[in-house]
Design a protein around this motif. Structure first.
Motif, PDB file in Angstrom:
ATOM      1  N   GLY A  75      -3.138   3.350 -58.382  1.00 48.63           N
ATOM      2  CA  GLY A  75      -2.473   4.639 -58.197  1.00 48.63           C
ATOM      3  C   GLY A  75      -1.196   4.531 -57.420  1.00 48.63           C
ATOM      4  O   GLY A  75      -0.679   5.511 -56.913  1.00 48.63           O
ATOM      5  N   SER A 104       2.585   4.594 -56.754  1.00 49.76           N
ATOM      6  CA  SER A 104       3.720   5.145 -57.485  1.00 49.76           C
ATOM      7  C   SER A 104       5.024   5.010 -56.727  1.00 49.76           C
ATOM      8  O   SER A 104       6.052   5.475 -57.175  1.00 49.76           O
ATOM      9  N   TYR A 164       1.130  21.508 -59.876  1.00 53.82           N
ATOM     10  CA  TYR A 164      -0.184  20.968 -60.240  1.00 53.82           C
ATOM     11  C   TYR A 164      -0.123  19.482 -60.591  1.00 53.82           C
ATOM     12  O   TYR A 164      -1.156  18.856 -60.795  1.00 53.82           O
ATOM     13  N   HIS A 171       0.539  15.427 -60.096  1.00 50.52           N
ATOM     14  CA  HIS A 171       0.351  14.448 -59.019  1.00 50.52           C
ATOM     15  C   HIS A 171       1.505  13.439 -58.946  1.00 50.52           C
ATOM     16  O   HIS A 171       1.426  12.466 -58.206  1.00 50.52           O
ATOM     17  N   GLY A 215      -2.783   6.744 -64.260  1.00 52.79           N
ATOM     18  CA  GLY A 215      -3.901   7.382 -63.561  1.00 52.79           C
ATOM     19  C   GLY A 215      -3.517   8.728 -62.986  1.00 52.79           C
ATOM     20  O   GLY A 215      -4.246   9.717 -63.115  1.00 52.79           O
ATOM     21  N   LEU A 216      -2.325   8.800 -62.369  1.00 50.95           N
ATOM     22  CA  LEU A 216      -1.890  10.055 -61.766  1.00 50.95           C
ATOM     23  C   LEU A 216      -1.520  11.087 -62.819  1.00 50.95           C
ATOM     24  O   LEU A 216      -1.754  12.290 -62.649  1.00 50.95           O
ATOM     25  N   ASP A 222      -2.847  11.274 -65.804  1.00 51.17           N
ATOM     26  CA  ASP A 222      -4.104  11.757 -66.381  1.00 51.17           C
ATOM     27  C   ASP A 222      -4.749  12.809 -65.480  1.00 51.17           C
ATOM     28  O   ASP A 222      -5.267  13.822 -65.957  1.00 51.17           O
ATOM     29  N   ARG A 223      -4.704  12.590 -64.179  1.00 47.78           N
ATOM     30  CA  ARG A 223      -5.231  13.587 -63.241  1.00 47.78           C
ATOM     31  C   ARG A 223      -4.425  14.875 -63.304  1.00 47.78           C
ATOM     32  O   ARG A 223      -4.970  15.983 -63.207  1.00 47.78           O
ATOM     33  N   SER A 224      -3.117  14.748 -63.486  1.00 53.60           N
ATOM     34  CA  SER A 224      -2.270  15.939 -63.611  1.00 53.60           C
ATOM     35  C   SER A 224      -2.665  16.754 -64.832  1.00 53.60           C
ATOM     36  O   SER A 224      -2.731  17.989 -64.791  1.00 53.60           O
ATOM     37  N   LYS A 236      -5.615  16.877 -66.317  1.00 55.39           N
ATOM     38  CA  LYS A 236      -6.899  17.536 -66.083  1.00 55.39           C
ATOM     39  C   LYS A 236      -6.759  18.733 -65.149  1.00 55.39           C
ATOM     40  O   LYS A 236      -7.394  19.776 -65.351  1.00 55.39           O
ATOM     41  N   ASP A 237      -5.931  18.618 -64.128  1.00 57.66           N
ATOM     42  CA  ASP A 237      -5.762  19.729 -63.186  1.00 57.66           C
ATOM     43  C   ASP A 237      -5.076  20.916 -63.835  1.00 57.66           C
ATOM     44  O   ASP A 237      -5.373  22.075 -63.521  1.00 57.66           O
TER      45      ASP A 237
END
Length: 767
Positions: free
Chosen positions: A19, A21, A52, A54, A64-65, A67-69, A71-72
């Motif tokens: 993660g 960056s 929203y 990351h 990874g970040l 993908d989290r963004s 989903k959020d």
């Protein structure tokens, strides 16, 4: 959701997996986000969408970040679709916003109104539309209909698109037919018949006359409550090993009916063996607590009486100065002899105080209505017996479908507890309609309306009007169960009655007035009521051939009367009792204003005993005995015919109404008397007919005697204060409109001038 983020190659994948960056930590030549572009946003600001994410401009393209963004962004519920892609040094965020709901509507609903459905759905105008919330709302609407007994309902949500990304949400409802309970059967019951047990539970079988009731529609919550009712019924009847093994509701293939089957294990019936009290409290002996016992050796085991004993002992110990006490009944079964020995263990309980009482779930009923039934208040020493008693008192109100009363400890305060009362409300309004025929009144029609929880205050308001060939009556009644916030019931009655007494005494009687009353319950069995009555009474349309002593009564009399009644009642039913007894003594004093002046005293007692329990007969064998004596005398003037006692009819079957009373020798008009004594012995017996018919039989004998009136010379009356008697048989039908008594009786001891009546029919119960 869509994420377009492929074919991106990084020279150091191990670093991205963690993660990282930061450009400073990235390998030389790693791709960096130069710009973040937002496409498709209409109502939502692009900067809001960026919050929203990351990753920010200047950060690395970290999978990874990102993908989290993705989903959020979906988790916000604001978007129907989201995609993230790389275009050179730009991170492009493409969104499809969920529409805004303009209006929520229901179509096709007739049985349940919009105002009842709207609180159940979570979507509202100006809220964001999501498919997940729509499906949840569909489930909620289906549940509302199923609670009202409609399992064939179908709910189809429709979307009507509007400009500016707005939609109308319409729930199209096909209610389908009501899902009734077609049949209720019991498996494993030997002692009590299916008919008996159906009378215990709250769910009823479908019948045409239950148009105004929902008890014959299937409700899973009611089914759970029925299991508890069955358990309580058996435990109160001595079956300590009783168990409801299952309660299965089977839906027919056409989804229109349910077949409910209760599988029970009754077990053996137990009597009470020894009853002992043990205590470890200093200066407290078992003999001091023994008056609180509600159950004795030789009695049938009764779980309710054990609970009452626990409550009595707890209160008695508390009155002796012991604030913290725990009374635990210990049960020792002797299965060989079917005996249960009881030991009430009285010990010091934990020193815990009630910090507060929380009321939950009441939408309509005020907190104070529930709180006044709780036997604990803030600051009291906690008492588990009072907690159980509180739960029962709230259930007895009849306002709630379910009641749960629990306590939880307070964090960081081991000597404090919070009592939580959680209720689920139910309908408390009643509309009744009845038609019938009575020997004394003729054809009759009755309409009544009642609300037992007026405005959520626990007040009782009822109105009733009845028309009959020989009586017309209008009643309006209001009762406040906690007058001035005290456990005193107070109420007011208004009434108007017109009776045709031509057959008995050649006149008609009209009564118009009202009453003020209040009462106090000393315990579950003892009650004391007081009443003031003011009414205008008029004797009119006196026949020209009527007795001179009736003609003298013609005209208007104003009655101003105060009275009281002390009642002790342990019967299991007021309509058709099978066990228990009732005693009442009442006094009335007239003369505080008005024209009438008299003092009247009445005493009445009845006793009911189920012989089937003792003799292993059918439980339908019930012996009953009733007795009544009354005496009235004038204060400075003779007692009017309006207030005298009349013997015959309901109080002496086999004789016509007033048929065994003193009467004018010349005209035969009944004149009544200043005292009366009557008694009945009755045995209810099984008929052997199918239980579903609700038909019972009885044999009985009635006996009575009555006095003569004041102011009438004895040589002008046919009178004899000797005993009269009759014997007869009868049938009791539990009809759709209430219990109906059909009786045939013949006198066995009478006078020549008495008037007989072989056949009599009436609605309601005599005892």
């Amino acid at each position: 959701m869509t994420a377009v983020f492929a074919a991106i190659t990084y020279p150091a994948p191990a670093v991205w997996a963690q993660g990282v960056s930061s450009p400073a930590a990235a390998p030389v030549g790693a791709p960096v986000i130069e710009r973040i572009l937002v496409e498709g946003a209409q109502r939502i600001e692009p900067d809001t969408i960026r919050t929203y994410l990351h990753v920010q401009e200047g950060d690395l393209f970290a999978p990874g970040l990102i993908d989290r963004s993705l989903k959020d962004l979906f988790a916000t519920g604001l978007f129907a679709d989201v995609a993230l892609r790389r275009e050179g040094g730009d991170l492009v965020v493409v969104v499809v916003e969920n529409p805004i709901i303009n209006r929520v509507a229901f179509e096709g609903n007739k049985r349940i109104q919009n105002e009842d459905l709207i609180p159940e759905v979570q979507l509202r105008p100006r809220a964001v539309y999501t498919r997940a919330k729509v499906q949840e709302d569909v489930r909620r609407v289906l549940e509302v209909y199923r609670r009202s007994g409609r399992y064939a309902v179908a709910v189809d949500p429709k979307i009507i698109e509007l400009p500016q990304n707005r939609v109308d949400l319409v729930f199209e409802i096909d209610e389908g037919p009501a899902t009734y309970v077609r049949r209720i059967t019991f498996v494993g019951n030997r002692v009590f018949s299916d008919s008996d047990l159906r009378g215990v539970i709250s769910t009823e079988e479908e019948r045409w006359y239950r148009l105004l009731s929902s008890s014959d529609t299937f409700d899973p919550d009611r089914l759970t409550y029925d299991r508890e009712l069955l358990r309580r019924y058996y435990l109160e009847s001595g079956y300590a090993d009783f168990e409801v093994r299952s309660a299965i509701a089977e839906l027919t293939p056409n989804r229109e009916s349910f077949f409910i089957t209760f599988t029970v294990t009754e077990g053996d019936r137990y009597r009470v063996g020894t009853v002992e009290i043990e205590t470890s409290l200093e200066d407290l002996t078992p003999e001091m607590l023994r008056p609180g016992l509600e159950i004795e050796e030789g009695d049938w085991y009764n779980a309710e009486k054990i609970e009452d004993t626990v409550q009595n002992i707890t209160e008695r110990v508390g009155s002796l100065g012991y604030a913290f006490v725990d009374v635990r009944p210990r049960v020792q079964r002797d299965r060989e002899n079917n005996i249960i020995n009881l030991i009430f263990d009285v010990r010091e309980g934990p020193r815990v105080f009630v910090e507060r009482i929380d009321i939950q779930g009441n939408v309509r009923t005020l907190d104070e209505v529930i709180r006044r039934e709780v036997r604990l208040v803030e600051g009291d020493a906690f008492n588990s017996a009072k907690l159980r008693r509180s739960r029962q008192r709230i259930r007895d109100l009849g306002f709630f479908k379910s009641v749960e009363v629990n306590n939880e400890p307070v964090v960081d305060k081991p000597d404090r507890t919070v009592v939580t009362v959680e209720v689920e409300e139910q309908s408390t309004g009643e509309l009744s309609f009845g038609v019938g025929w009575s020997s004394s009144l003729g054809a009759m029609v009755e309409i009544g309306v009642r609300e037992r929880n007026l405005l959520g205050r626990g007040q009782d308001l009822s109105a009733r009007v009845s028309w009959a060939e020989r009586r017309t009556e209008l009643d309006l009644s209001f009762t406040e169960p906690y007058f001035l916030d005290r456990p005193i019931s107070a109420g007011v009655d208004l009434f108007a009655v017109e009776r045709d007494l031509e057959d008995e005494s050649s006149h008609q009687l009209r009564q118009v007035g009202g009453a003020l009353r209040f009462g106090y319950r000393y315990s579950d069995d003892w009650r004391h009521d007081f009443k003031y009555t003011l009414q205008r009474q008029e004797i009119f349309d006196v026949d020209s051939s009527a007795s001179l002593f009736v003609k003298q009564q013609e005209g208007i009399e104003v009655l101003s009367m105060v009275g009281h009644a002390l009642t002790y009642d342990t019967r299991d039913s007021r309509l058709i009792p099978t066990e228990g007894y009732r005693f009442q003594i009442a006094n009335d004093l007239a003369g505080l204003g008005g024209d009438a002046r008299f003092l009247r005293t009445d005493m009445e007692a009845s006793y009911h005993y189920p012989l089937g329990d003792e003799l292993d007969w059918d439980p339908a064998w019930v012996f009953s005995v009733r007795g009544h004596v009354g005496y009235i005398f004038g204060l400075g003037k003779d007692v009017s015919i309006r207030h005298r006692y009349f013997l015959g009819g309901n109080n002496l079957r086999g004789f016509a109404a007033s048929g065994a009373s003193a009467r004018d020798t010349a005209t035969g008009d009944a004149l009544g008397g200043n005292w009366i004594s009557d008694a009945s012995l009755e045995m209810r017996v099984p008929t052997g007919l199918p239980e579903e018919l609700g038909l019972g039989a009885k044999v009985f004998t009635d006996w009575g005697a009555a006095g003569t009136p004041d102011g009438v010379p004895e040589n002008l009356m046919d009178h004899d204060v000797s005993l009269r008697g009759s014997v007869g048989i009868g049938f009791l039908w539990s009809s759709p409109l209430g219990p109906v008594n059909i009786e045939l009786a013949t006198p066995v001891l009478k006078q020549t001038y008495d008037e007989d009546e072989l056949f009599r029919i009436s609605f309601g119960s005599r005892f």
